[in-house]
Design an enzyme around this catalytic site. Structure first.
Site: not given
Length: 256
Positions: A102-104
């Site tokens: 999951i992206s930052a």
């Protein structure tokens, strides 16, 4: 009369000062915005207020400007979309299994800002490489029941898990109403059944801009996509021509 003494900084203090200057320069992007290249110092607790504090910090640092996007992010608790809830509110990518992440939060915020004018109630949005389902849930809240949000993910286990995660929060009713759906598929091919889209987000790095996605974009619509190591904004003008620009250097997992 005493001669005034000259004070010299020890060498190690000069070194510390230089490191501080380098750090400040590293966390400022080319557009003068603060980039969260490290955690924002938020305690990795799982209470609801910590999610709110995360969004507050993104706004404070000038990363997230859209109030509508911020309101939607506050409602969708990131802790429901990560494997380790203790690290949910740290501003860094988190593993979600199957070699995916999951992206930052700061990258989610940037992408939401770039797409916000195309995420109006009633609009249609495609999330390619939907992964955890987090951003699809945020999109769905923004476009609402009269809009349509479609997520496409090639890993079936992530599709199943993302649907379960969405059911835990306020976007669950949008799944029930058919306004939000997540599908197993090849993201590079988009999802033509629900096209054309006002907004398309791609959550993994493509080697080139997929033609299928451009074809499924509505005139006046926008794609935000990482291409190799650059985050690109692609606008389709009313006459069908494309306007492209790179907004920042990024590192994403590859789009497969």
């Amino acid at each position: 009369m005493a001669r005034p003494t000259r004070t010299w900084l020890p060498n190690y203090m000069v070194g510390v000062a230089l490191l501080i200057i380098i750090y400040v320069n590293l966390v400022i992007s080319a557009e003068g915005q603060v980039l969260q290249l490290m955690t924002m110092g938020i305690s990795p607790s799982t209470d609801g207020n910590s999610n709110s504090k995360l969004i507050d910090r993104l706004q404070k640092y000038g990363i997230l400007h859209s109030k509508v996007a911020a309101d939607a992010m506050i409602q969708i608790d990131r802790a429901d979309y990560v494997l380790d809830r203790r690290s949910a509110y740290i501003d860094s990518p988190q593993p979600i299994g199957y070699n995916a992440t999951i992206s930052a939060p700061h990258m989610h915020a940037y992408c939401l800002d770039y797409l916000s004018e195309h995420l109006k109630p009633g609009n249609r949005v495609l999330d390619v490489g939907s992964g955890s389902g987090y951003l699809a849930a945020v999109f769905a809240l923004m476009v609402g029941e009269t809009g349509r949000t479609v997520g496409v993910e090639h890993i079936s286990q992530l599709v199943d898990r993302s649907i379960e995660s969405i059911k835990k929060g306020p976007a669950a009713h949008l799944l029930d109403k058919g306004a939000l759906s997540i599908h197993v598929g090849d993201g590079k091919k988009g999802f033509p059944d629900e096209a054309p889209y006002d907004a398309i987000h791609v959550g993994a790095a493509a080697s080139e801009i997929p033609e299928a996605l451009v074809n499924q974009l509505k005139p006046g619509g926008r794609i935000v996509i990482p291409v190799v190591d650059s985050l690109m904004i692609i606008d389709k003008l009313a006459d069908g021509t494309l306007k492209q620009k790179s907004v920042m250097d990024v590192r994403y997992v590859p789009l497969v």
